[in-house]
Design a protein around this motif. Sequence first.
Motif, PDB file in Angstrom:
ATOM      1  N   ALA A 123     103.930   5.899  -0.136  1.00 31.79           N
ATOM      2  CA  ALA A 123     105.100   5.508  -0.940  1.00 31.79           C
ATOM      3  C   ALA A 123     104.957   4.047  -1.376  1.00 31.79           C
ATOM      4  CB  ALA A 123     106.383   5.702  -0.129  1.00 31.79           C
ATOM      5  N   ARG A 124     104.531   3.204  -0.445  1.00 33.82           N
ATOM      6  CA  ARG A 124     104.368   1.786  -0.776  1.00 33.82           C
ATOM      7  C   ARG A 124     103.235   1.584  -1.784  1.00 33.82           C
ATOM      8  NH1 ARG A 124     107.530  -1.464   2.225  1.00 33.82           N
ATOM      9  NH2 ARG A 124     108.618  -0.423   3.930  1.00 33.82           N
ATOM     10  N   GLU A 125     102.173   2.383  -1.636  1.00 32.03           N
ATOM     11  CA  GLU A 125     101.053   2.285  -2.596  1.00 32.03           C
ATOM     12  C   GLU A 125     101.491   2.709  -3.995  1.00 32.03           C
ATOM     13  OE1 GLU A 125      97.937   4.531  -0.793  1.00 32.03           O
ATOM     14  OE2 GLU A 125      97.428   2.888   0.574  1.00 32.03           O
ATOM     15  N   LEU A 126     102.291   3.781  -4.046  1.00 28.79           N
ATOM     16  CA  LEU A 126     102.774   4.240  -5.355  1.00 28.79           C
ATOM     17  C   LEU A 126     103.653   3.178  -6.012  1.00 28.79           C
ATOM     18  CD1 LEU A 126     103.705   7.991  -4.722  1.00 28.79           C
ATOM     19  CD2 LEU A 126     102.079   7.121  -6.412  1.00 28.79           C
ATOM     20  N   LEU A 127     104.538   2.571  -5.229  1.00 30.36           N
ATOM     21  CA  LEU A 127     105.409   1.527  -5.791  1.00 30.36           C
ATOM     22  C   LEU A 127     104.562   0.364  -6.306  1.00 30.36           C
ATOM     23  CD1 LEU A 127     108.397   1.616  -3.273  1.00 30.36           C
ATOM     24  CD2 LEU A 127     108.441   2.265  -5.681  1.00 30.36           C
ATOM     25  N   LYS A 128     103.517   0.048  -5.570  1.00 30.32           N
ATOM     26  CA  LYS A 128     102.614  -1.029  -5.995  1.00 30.32           C
ATOM     27  C   LYS A 128     101.924  -0.654  -7.306  1.00 30.32           C
ATOM     28  CE  LYS A 128      98.835  -3.805  -4.228  1.00 30.32           C
ATOM     29  NZ  LYS A 128      97.824  -3.935  -3.184  1.00 30.32           N
ATOM     30  N   MET A 129     101.408   0.585  -7.341  1.00 28.21           N
ATOM     31  CA  MET A 129     100.714   1.054  -8.551  1.00 28.21           C
ATOM     32  C   MET A 129     101.640   0.986  -9.774  1.00 28.21           C
ATOM     33  SD  MET A 129      99.313   4.902  -9.187  1.00 28.21           S
ATOM     34  CE  MET A 129     100.576   5.627 -10.201  1.00 28.21           C
ATOM     35  N   LEU A 130     102.933   1.199  -9.523  1.00 31.14           N
ATOM     36  CA  LEU A 130     103.890   1.205 -10.629  1.00 31.14           C
ATOM     37  C   LEU A 130     104.510  -0.175 -10.876  1.00 31.14           C
ATOM     38  CD1 LEU A 130     105.424   4.670  -9.787  1.00 31.14           C
ATOM     39  CD2 LEU A 130     104.137   4.119 -11.834  1.00 31.14           C
ATOM     40  N   GLY A 131     103.916  -1.206 -10.255  1.00 28.44           N
ATOM     41  CA  GLY A 131     104.338  -2.585 -10.534  1.00 28.44           C
ATOM     42  C   GLY A 131     105.587  -3.010  -9.787  1.00 28.44           C
ATOM     43  N   LEU A 132     105.871  -2.374  -8.660  1.00 26.20           N
ATOM     44  CA  LEU A 132     107.105  -2.701  -7.932  1.00 26.20           C
ATOM     45  C   LEU A 132     106.834  -3.350  -6.572  1.00 26.20           C
ATOM     46  CD1 LEU A 132     109.218   0.461  -8.809  1.00 26.20           C
ATOM     47  CD2 LEU A 132     109.576  -1.855  -9.651  1.00 26.20           C
ATOM     48  N   GLU A 133     105.672  -3.977  -6.465  1.00 28.22           N
ATOM     49  CA  GLU A 133     105.367  -4.658  -5.200  1.00 28.22           C
ATOM     50  C   GLU A 133     106.392  -5.768  -4.977  1.00 28.22           C
ATOM     51  OE1 GLU A 133     101.338  -6.086  -2.906  1.00 28.22           O
ATOM     52  OE2 GLU A 133     101.469  -6.360  -5.061  1.00 28.22           O
ATOM     53  N   GLY A 134     106.886  -5.862  -3.748  1.00 29.86           N
ATOM     54  CA  GLY A 134     107.918  -6.866  -3.446  1.00 29.86           C
ATOM     55  C   GLY A 134     109.330  -6.336  -3.634  1.00 29.86           C
ATOM     56  N   LYS A 135     109.458  -5.162  -4.258  1.00 35.35           N
ATOM     57  CA  LYS A 135     110.809  -4.620  -4.513  1.00 35.35           C
ATOM     58  C   LYS A 135     111.085  -3.391  -3.644  1.00 35.35           C
ATOM     59  CE  LYS A 135     111.336  -7.101  -8.449  1.00 35.35           C
ATOM     60  NZ  LYS A 135     111.542  -7.220  -9.851  1.00 35.35           N
ATOM     61  N   GLU A 136     110.193  -3.144  -2.684  1.00 33.95           N
ATOM     62  CA  GLU A 136     110.270  -1.911  -1.882  1.00 33.95           C
ATOM     63  C   GLU A 136     111.599  -1.778  -1.145  1.00 33.95           C
ATOM     64  OE1 GLU A 136     107.875  -4.170  -1.742  1.00 33.95           O
ATOM     65  OE2 GLU A 136     105.916  -3.226  -1.990  1.00 33.95           O
ATOM     66  N   GLU A 137     112.167  -2.919  -0.681  1.00 30.96           N
ATOM     67  CA  GLU A 137     113.394  -2.833   0.123  1.00 30.96           C
ATOM     68  C   GLU A 137     114.655  -3.059  -0.708  1.00 30.96           C
ATOM     69  OE1 GLU A 137     112.041  -1.797   2.841  1.00 30.96           O
ATOM     70  OE2 GLU A 137     110.104  -2.768   2.489  1.00 30.96           O
ATOM     71  N   LEU A 143     117.954  -3.240  -8.997  1.00 36.59           N
ATOM     72  CA  LEU A 143     116.782  -3.036  -9.864  1.00 36.59           C
ATOM     73  C   LEU A 143     117.227  -2.804 -11.302  1.00 36.59           C
ATOM     74  CD1 LEU A 143     114.874  -0.526  -7.540  1.00 36.59           C
ATOM     75  CD2 LEU A 143     114.331  -2.956  -7.871  1.00 36.59           C
ATOM     76  N   SER A 144     116.358  -3.186 -12.254  1.00 39.31           N
ATOM     77  CA  SER A 144     116.660  -2.924 -13.671  1.00 39.31           C
ATOM     78  C   SER A 144     116.474  -1.434 -13.955  1.00 39.31           C
ATOM     79  CB  SER A 144     115.703  -3.732 -14.551  1.00 39.31           C
ATOM     80  OG  SER A 144     114.396  -3.189 -14.438  1.00 39.31           O
ATOM     81  N   GLY A 145     116.918  -0.989 -15.136  1.00 44.12           N
ATOM     82  CA  GLY A 145     116.764   0.417 -15.513  1.00 44.12           C
ATOM     83  C   GLY A 145     115.308   0.860 -15.478  1.00 44.12           C
ATOM     84  N   GLY A 146     114.425   0.018 -16.019  1.00 44.83           N
ATOM     85  CA  GLY A 146     112.999   0.365 -16.049  1.00 44.83           C
ATOM     86  C   GLY A 146     112.422   0.468 -14.644  1.00 44.83           C
ATOM     87  N   GLU A 147     112.890  -0.440 -13.769  1.00 45.91           N
ATOM     88  CA  GLU A 147     112.406  -0.403 -12.384  1.00 45.91           C
ATOM     89  C   GLU A 147     112.914   0.851 -11.670  1.00 45.91           C
ATOM     90  OE1 GLU A 147     111.974  -5.241 -11.652  1.00 45.91           O
ATOM     91  OE2 GLU A 147     113.864  -4.242 -11.178  1.00 45.91           O
TER      92      GLU A 147
END
Length: 229
Positions: A123-137, A143-147
């Motif tokens: 799950a954390r890897e997917l969030l990273k791949m999608l540019g959401l590193e640091g926003k996991e928690e 979060l913005s609409g795009g996020e």
Amino acid sequence: MAYIQVESISKKYVKGNVETKVLKDVSFQVGKGEFWIVAGPSGSGKSTLLSILGSLNEPDSGRVLVDDLDLFSLSHDERALFRLNYLGFIFQNFHLLPYLTAVENVLLPTLAYPRKISKEKEARELLKMLGLEGKEEKYPKELSGGEQERVAIARALIMEPEILLADEPTGNLDSKTGEEVMKIFAELNRRGKTIIMVTHNLDHLQYATHALFLKDGEVLETKTLKEAN
Ligand SMILES: Nc1ncnc2c1ncn2[C@@H]1O[C@H](COP(=O)(O)OP(=O)(O)OP(=O)(O)O)[C@@H](O)[C@H]1O
């Protein structure tokens, strides 16, 4: 043999004594690794078609075969298992749970899995791949609409489905963010996912391999836009 075979699907809704034919004899075939956009005016039956492809809604007649499985001859439980193993769903309004963090939202499908599995690392890897590193928690409202849409995409990917079904995934996003989300879908398709996406936005056709145009519940045209990988 096509990967997804839609054979003469018809569907009507009845309200009181008013009958609306929403899909009329819809047939088409999707090959593995293709990216189909389903387009058409409001009320033409796009979402109904997608919900039938996702086996969330039953047609009155016709068949849908996915990987040779005849979806509507399966039992309720078999169909639920089919969805879990084959499909990732992505919706316009994200459908994230507000009291769960981004990573917890991504992990939701794993809680429904018959065997207990831990996929937090994935799950954390997917969030990273999608540019959401640091926003996991972060919670959805932070979060913005795009996020939020990207969290929804990560959630759809966590069970490693072969097929992604997306209903107006850019409908609530500004055009720049919508483009970014479409580039993610194009990349997922390049990596082999079969995608069927409902959209009003014909600019998105540039990312797809095929298009199906619906009008008043009928297939107006199917088109090959480019070769799938
Ligand atoms: N559960 C339902 N009960 C009754 N009528 C319904 C139901 N779902 C959809 N309809 C009707 O079926 C028709 C097709 O709806 P559908 O949502 O599939 O179209 P659509 O092309 O996705 O539209 P839009 O682009 O506006 O989302 C519409 O006239 C709609 O009002």
